[in-house]
Scaffold this active site. Structure first.
Site, PDB file in Angstrom:
ATOM      1  N   LYS A  80      -6.540  -3.744   1.524  1.00 41.04           N
ATOM      2  CA  LYS A  80      -6.132  -3.244   0.203  1.00 41.04           C
ATOM      3  C   LYS A  80      -5.736  -4.419  -0.690  1.00 41.04           C
ATOM      4  CE  LYS A  80      -3.079   0.272  -1.882  1.00 41.04           C
ATOM      5  NZ  LYS A  80      -2.020   1.273  -1.618  1.00 41.04           N
ATOM      6  N   SER A 155      -2.934   5.852  -3.454  1.00 39.11           N
ATOM      7  CA  SER A 155      -3.545   4.754  -4.168  1.00 39.11           C
ATOM      8  C   SER A 155      -4.564   3.960  -3.345  1.00 39.11           C
ATOM      9  CB  SER A 155      -2.462   3.783  -4.645  1.00 39.11           C
ATOM     10  OG  SER A 155      -1.775   3.218  -3.530  1.00 39.11           O
ATOM     11  N   SER A 179       0.311   6.890   0.011  1.00 40.44           N
ATOM     12  CA  SER A 179      -0.972   6.235  -0.289  1.00 40.44           C
ATOM     13  C   SER A 179      -1.804   5.770   0.894  1.00 40.44           C
ATOM     14  CB  SER A 179      -0.746   5.056  -1.226  1.00 40.44           C
ATOM     15  OG  SER A 179      -0.401   5.536  -2.502  1.00 40.44           O
TER      16      SER A 179
HETATM   17  N1  GLN Z   1       0.886   8.831  -5.318  1.00 39.38           N
HETATM   18  C1  GLN Z   1       2.195   8.273  -5.249  1.00 39.38           C
HETATM   19  C2  GLN Z   1       2.499   7.546  -6.523  1.00 39.38           C
HETATM   20  O1  GLN Z   1       1.721   7.616  -7.400  1.00 39.38           O
HETATM   21  C3  GLN Z   1       2.306   7.376  -4.062  1.00 39.38           C
HETATM   22  C4  GLN Z   1       1.708   6.040  -4.273  1.00 39.38           C
HETATM   23  C5  GLN Z   1       1.796   5.150  -3.074  1.00 39.38           C
HETATM   24  O2  GLN Z   1       2.107   5.578  -1.969  1.00 39.38           O
HETATM   25  N2  GLN Z   1       1.548   3.877  -3.308  1.00 39.38           N
HETATM   26  O3  GLN Z   1       3.481   6.896  -6.660  1.00 39.38           O
END
Ligand code: GLN
Length: 497
Positions: A80, A155, A179
């Site tokens: 990532k 994400s 994410s």
């Molecule tokens: N979808 C969540 C957010 O937008 C979690 C994001 C994540 O885990 N990086 O913050």
């Protein structure tokens, strides 16, 4: 499609160690696959073909000399783009960091290199890891390999899509609110958020420091465990890193026995908003756990219904502070520096141009929640809710070994469907957020396809802090039983790309 890209990470490592294939052949097969499909999928922001082949050659040399090989030597991985990689671009999916080349490796990157894992490149993500669909990337959305018109989750959508598209057998994600697990769920892959502090955050570009956690993504539970062991462990460079032995996750993944385990179904994660096919597959899996000899009970965690609003105060608050470092003076983008403007003006112009809408929304929200008149009402209250959630977990784990729920309320939604509706987007993480707030461990693994849309459904398993091995024990057992039942793995049902 060459068979090499279908191997699990464990099979790949064995094939390389026994000389059935060379690490270079394995790396080349994956680079060819990326070449063939990634224009459609857009899982990668940067492919490091040369670096990957050089790392693979090193493994082949070691083997030729009879030197010992690590358990994942020569296995390709998609990283990532939120972890720093020395000499390789790191953008966090943002224009703000376009062209930035980190001068150092994250601890996680270093550990992967030390384990002779072959890093293929950096994967697409929502900008600074804020999102649930990868649509917030400044470099265009990633497609879900099951249906390219749908989101691969976020994400870490790029990492999950790379696995499901057979571009890599292993990937790395970060999980601040879901994410790793949510992309795993909607792509039919496995994702684990280790206990907070289990995997070093040194060199992980910070979104919300008290929640961010790196972790393994893979196509099988055993592969995730092998990767977990490679990346976890104490790091003096991260003050929140846990100084304790890593739970025996690989051993647990191989146990295939859950007789006598007590499993709690979280009562609050059902009802309105949950897709019928998701609940159907989840309920079937609950029955399967009973057949496998576990004792399954219903457990109530009443504060979990407050997790989402608490998260959307705490995470933006921390991000508003963390992202202050992007001031145009130190990293990446600089706009308007023509000799006539002040540093403040250049900073403002750069942040206006460099950050996308969701990042700006969160910085504004967090700054507001932390402002002197509102701090107690918003941030303070959210922290109290966080404590209540931890207490719910403590009470639940006094009676059960693990908790389970669907990972996400729905399957992958169409690209664009929730893009203009932040609340709808935030709901994708309803079931995953409590574990981030409490800091315990959780996994998502595929438990079938929803009958109404033939898209993957994720089972979430949640364990107490530092009991990550329980995830692998339950996950490995369920995975084996489901594969037996289906006669194949779920990903074999995915349409060809
Ligand atoms: N979808 C969540 C957010 O937008 C979690 C994001 C994540 O885990 N990086 O913050």
């Amino acid at each position: 499609m060459t068979e090499l890209i279908k191997y699990t990470a464990a099979e790949t490592a064995t094939a390389i160690a026994t000389g059935e294939v060379s690490a270079v052949e394995v790396a080349q097969a994956h680079l060819d696959r990326i070449d063939a499909v990634d224009k459609k999928v857009n899982a990668f922001l940067h492919v490091d073909g040369e670096g990957a082949l050089a790392a693979a050659r090193k493994v082949d040399d070691k083997r030729a000399k009879g030197e010992p090989l690590s358990p994942l030597a020569g296995v390709p991985l998609a990283l990532k783009d939120v972890f720093t990689t020395k000499g390789i671009p790191t953008t966090c999916g943002s224009k703000m960091l376009e062209g930035w080349i980190p001068p150092y490796d994250a601890t996680l990157t270093r550990r992967l290199k030390d384990a002779d894992v072959v890093i293929l490149g950096k994967t697409n993500m929502d900008e600074f890891a804020m999102g649930s669909s990868t649509e917030n990337s400044a470099y265009g959305p990633t497609g879900n390999p099951w249906d390219l018109t749908r989101i691969p989750g976020g994400s870490g959508g790029g990492s999950a899509a790379a696995l499901a598209a057979f571009e890599a057998p292993l990937a790395i994600g970060t999980d601040t609110g879901g994410s790793i697990r949510q992309p795993g769920a909607v792509t039919g892959t496995v994702g684990v958020k280790p206990t907070y502090g289990a995997v070093s955050r040194y060199g992980l570009v910070a979104f919300s420091s008290s929640l961010d956690q790196g972790g393994p993504c893979a196509r099988t539970v055993l592969d995730a465990a092998l990767l977990h062991e490679a990346i976890a462990g104490h790091d003096p460079l991260d003050s929140t890193s846990i100084d304790a032995p890593v739970p025996a996750v690989v051993e647990a993944a191989k146990m295939r026995d859950i007789r006598g385990m007590r499993i709690g179904v979280v009562k609050e994660f059902a009802g309105e908003g949950y897709q019928a096919g998701v609940m159907q597959r989840f309920n079937e899996t609950v029955e399967l756990l009973r057949e496998l000899g576990a004792e399954v009970v219903e457990v109530s965690c009443p504060s979990f219904t407050l997790a989402l609003p608490a998260y959307y105060l705490i995470a933006p608050s921390e991000c508003s502070s963390n992202l202050a470092r992007f001031d145009a003076m130190r990293y990446g983008l600089r706009v308007g520096d023509d000799g006539t403007r002040s540093a403040e003006q250049v900073t403002a112009l750069t942040r206006e141009a460099g950050f996308g809408d969701e990042v700006k929304r969160r910085i504004i929200l967090g700054t507001y929640a932390l402002s002197s008149g509102y701090y107690d009402a918003y941030y303070g209250s959210a922290q109290k809710v966080r404590t209540l959630i931890s207490r719910d977990f403590d009470a639940a784990f006094a009676g059960v070994d693990v908790l389970i729920s669907p990972t996400t309320p729905t399957t992958a939604f169409p690209i664009g469907e929730r893009a203009d509706d932040p609340m709808a987007m935030y709901l994708a993480d309803l079931c995953t957020i409590p574990s981030n707030l409490a800091g315990n461990a959780a996994m998502s693994l595929p438990c079938g396809l929803a009958p109404e849309d033939n898209l993957p459904v994720g089972l979430q398993i949640i364990a107490p802090a530092m009991a990550d091995d329980r995830l692998y024990r339950v996950g490995g057992t369920v995975e084996a039983a489901l594969n037996d039942k289906w006669g194949h793995t779920l990903l074999e049902e995915a349409p060809a790309l």
